[in-house]
Write a protein that holds these residues in place. Structure first.
Motif, mmCIF file in Angstrom:
data_model
loop_
_atom_site.group_PDB
_atom_site.id
_atom_site.type_symbol
_atom_site.label_atom_id
_atom_site.label_comp_id
_atom_site.label_asym_id
_atom_site.label_seq_id
_atom_site.Cartn_x
_atom_site.Cartn_y
_atom_site.Cartn_z
ATOM 1 N N ILE A 1 0.743 -1.185 -0.098
ATOM 2 C CA ILE A 1 0.148 0.179 0.116
ATOM 3 C C ILE A 1 0.832 1.082 -0.106
ATOM 4 C CG2 ILE A 1 -1.913 1.264 1.269
ATOM 5 C CD1 ILE A 1 -2.833 -1.412 0.130
ATOM 6 N N PRO A 2 0.731 2.107 -0.931
ATOM 7 C CA PRO A 2 1.613 3.481 -0.884
ATOM 8 C C PRO A 2 1.221 4.180 0.039
ATOM 9 C CG PRO A 2 0.011 3.185 -2.825
ATOM 10 C CD PRO A 2 -0.109 1.888 -2.019
ATOM 11 N N LYS B 1 -11.929 2.285 -0.674
ATOM 12 C CA LYS B 1 -11.586 3.466 0.109
ATOM 13 C C LYS B 1 -10.433 2.981 1.173
ATOM 14 C CE LYS B 1 -15.684 6.303 -0.814
ATOM 15 N NZ LYS B 1 -16.868 7.095 -0.314
ATOM 16 N N GLY B 2 -9.693 1.921 0.701
ATOM 17 C CA GLY B 2 -8.516 1.368 1.659
ATOM 18 C C GLY B 2 -9.035 0.266 2.612
ATOM 19 N N LYS B 3 -10.293 0.176 2.824
ATOM 20 C CA LYS B 3 -10.906 -0.903 3.762
ATOM 21 C C LYS B 3 -10.955 -2.242 2.931
ATOM 22 C CE LYS B 3 -13.655 2.376 6.308
ATOM 23 N NZ LYS B 3 -15.134 2.625 6.885
ATOM 24 N N PRO B 4 -10.584 -3.268 3.571
ATOM 25 C CA PRO B 4 -10.909 -4.555 3.034
ATOM 26 C C PRO B 4 -12.303 -4.998 2.852
ATOM 27 C CG PRO B 4 -10.153 -4.895 5.193
ATOM 28 C CD PRO B 4 -10.019 -3.396 4.862
ATOM 29 N N PRO C 1 -3.220 0.762 6.120
ATOM 30 C CA PRO C 1 -2.329 1.599 6.238
ATOM 31 C C PRO C 1 -0.833 1.239 5.133
ATOM 32 C CG PRO C 1 -2.032 0.372 8.156
ATOM 33 C CD PRO C 1 -3.181 -0.262 7.592
ATOM 34 N N PRO C 2 -0.255 2.243 4.851
ATOM 35 C CA PRO C 2 0.897 2.218 3.992
ATOM 36 C C PRO C 2 1.731 0.808 4.437
ATOM 37 C CG PRO C 2 0.333 4.387 4.321
ATOM 38 C CD PRO C 2 -0.423 3.790 5.342
ATOM 39 N N PHE D 1 -11.935 -1.019 -11.952
ATOM 40 C CA PHE D 1 -11.657 -1.075 -10.553
ATOM 41 C C PHE D 1 -10.343 -1.565 -10.381
ATOM 42 C CE2 PHE D 1 -12.734 -1.997 -5.935
ATOM 43 C CZ PHE D 1 -12.861 -0.621 -5.489
ATOM 44 N N ARG D 2 -9.133 -1.385 -11.051
ATOM 45 C CA ARG D 2 -7.844 -1.865 -10.858
ATOM 46 C C ARG D 2 -7.260 -1.347 -9.684
ATOM 47 N NH1 ARG D 2 -8.098 -0.202 -16.368
ATOM 48 N NH2 ARG D 2 -7.773 -1.938 -18.055
ATOM 49 N N PHE D 3 -6.596 -2.365 -9.009
ATOM 50 C CA PHE D 3 -6.050 -2.029 -7.563
ATOM 51 C C PHE D 3 -4.732 -0.797 -7.900
ATOM 52 C CE2 PHE D 3 -2.845 -3.507 -4.524
ATOM 53 C CZ PHE D 3 -3.450 -3.099 -3.404
ATOM 54 N N THR D 4 -4.858 -0.092 -7.169
ATOM 55 C CA THR D 4 -3.828 0.982 -7.423
ATOM 56 C C THR D 4 -2.420 0.800 -6.478
ATOM 57 O OG1 THR D 4 -5.027 2.247 -5.365
ATOM 58 C CG2 THR D 4 -5.777 2.715 -7.747
ATOM 59 N N GLY D 5 -2.632 -0.117 -5.557
ATOM 60 C CA GLY D 5 -1.251 -0.493 -4.900
ATOM 61 C C GLY D 5 -0.657 -1.393 -6.098
#
Length: 286
Positions: free
Chosen positions: A133-134, A158-161, A182-183, A252-256
Motif C-alpha cells: 500500500i503506497p 477506500k482502503g478498507k478490505p 495503512p501504507p 476497478f484496477r488495484f492502485t497499490g
C-alpha cells in the motif's frame, strides 16, 4: 455443436437436424450421439436456401459426405462427440484446474474462463493477496470471479478490505473491515469454512489483514453450481460487471502493488447422492 454437425464439400452440404434449441434443456437428445441423428443433404449450387432436402434421393452423396466428416473430425480432434448440456456447463473440459488445490498468480491477470479458474463452490477455501500500500493509500480489486448476476470479489474500498459474495443477484453477503489498510506490506485474506456435505450449504467466512480478523460472519447458504458463466476470473482488476454496483465500477484496477495472489481450495463436500449423480454425469461425458 451439442452433437449437431455438418460438412460442406464441393457445393454440397450434409448436416444433422437439430434436436432442439441449445437452450431447450428438456430436449430428448439421442444417447447414441454418433448414429442417433437424422441427416439432411442440400445442393447449394442450386438450392442456397437449403429448402430441398436430397438425403433420400441422393443417399450415395450423403454417405460420401458423412464419411468425409469422420475423416475431418478425426483429423481436427472433434471426437468424442458430446451432446450433453448441464454436465458440460458444470464440468467444462478441458480444464487447467482439474485435480489442483493450490493456485498462485504473481501478477495481475484477467479473462480466465470459469473452467480454468479455481472453483470455491461447495467447499472450504482461502484467498490470500500479498499487497503493498503506497503512502497515499490504495483501493481496487484483488480477485474476482463472476459479476452482477453471481460471483465474488475480494477488494479494497477506500482502503478498507471487503469480501462480497453475490448469490445470483438475489442476496449479497458482505464482510468489511472497519479501518483502511495503512501504507506498507500486508496480506489481505478471506478464509471460508464450508458447512457441508451437500450443495449450496452455508459456512463461516473470516476476513483478515496480516492474519488478524477484521470481520467474521456465518452465512446460511452459498452458490451451488456455477457463477455467472459469461464472466471471468480476474486478478488485480474486474473486466466484467461488478459483484456490487454500489461499491465500484469496472475495471476497478488495484492502485497499490499486488505481489502475489494465492487461492487454496479444499475438496468438494457432497452428500452421497449428489456425489453419485455427479459421477454418473461425468461418466456419461467420458
Amino acid at each position: 455443436m451439442l452433437g449437431n454437425r455438418a460438412l460442406y464439400h464441393d457445393g454440397w452440404i450434409a448436416s444433422t437436424t437439430p434436436i432442439g434449441a441449445p437452450w431447450a434443456l428438456s430436449a430428448n437428445r439421442p444417447t447414441d450421439v454418433a448414429n442417433g441423428y437424422k441427416w439432411e443433404l442440400y445442393d447449394l449450387t442450386k438450392d442456397w436456401t437449403q429448402d430441398n432436402d436430397l438425403a433420400k434421393t441422393h443417399p450415395e452423396k450423403l454417405r460420401e459426405l458423412q464419411e468425409l466428416f469422420l475423416v475431418e473430425a478425426a483429423k481436427y480432434q472433434v471426437f468424442p462427440l458430446d451432446n450433453s448440456l448441464s454436465p458440460r456447463l458444470l464440468a467444462p473440459r478441458p480444464s487447467l484446474t482439474a485435480g489442483r488445490t493450490l493456485f498462485t498468480y504473481l501478477r495481475p491477470v484477467s479473462g480466465i474462463p470459469h473452467g480454468d479458474a479455481p472453483s470455491i463452490l461447495d467447499r472450504s477455501y482461502t484467498i490470500t493477496a500479498e499487497v503493498e500500500i503506497p503512502k497515499d493509500g490504495a483501493e481496487g480489486m484483488l480477485n474476482t470471479n463472476g459479476g452482477r448476476f453471481g460471483g465474488y470479489g475480494l477488494y479494497l474500498l477506500k482502503g478498507k478490505p471487503v469480501f462480497t459474495n453475490n448469490i445470483v443477484d438475489f442476496v449479497r453477503f458482505r464482510w468489511e473491515g472497519q479501518k483502511a489498510v495503512p501504507p506498507g506490506k500486508y496480506t489481505v485474506s478471506f478464509d471460508f469454512t464450508y458447512d457441508g456435505p451437500g450443495f449450496a450449504k452455508g459456512g463461516t467466512g473470516v476476513l483478515k489483514v496480516d492474519g488478524k480478523e477484521v470481520a467474521s460472519k456465518k452465512v446460511p447458504h452459498t452458490t451451488p453450481f456455477i457463477f455467472q458463466w459469461d464472466e471471468t476470473f480476474d486478478v488485480g482488476s474486474d473486466t466484467g460487471t461488478p459483484v456490487d454496483d454500489k461499491d465500484y465500477q469496472v475495471p476497478f484496477r488495484f492502485t497499490g502493488k499486488l505481489n502475489k495472489l494465492t487461492v487454496q481450495v479444499g475438496p468438494m463436500q457432497l452428500a452421497p447422492r449428489e456425489k453419485k449423480d455427479l459421477q454418473e454425469k461425468n461418466g456419461q461425458r467420458d
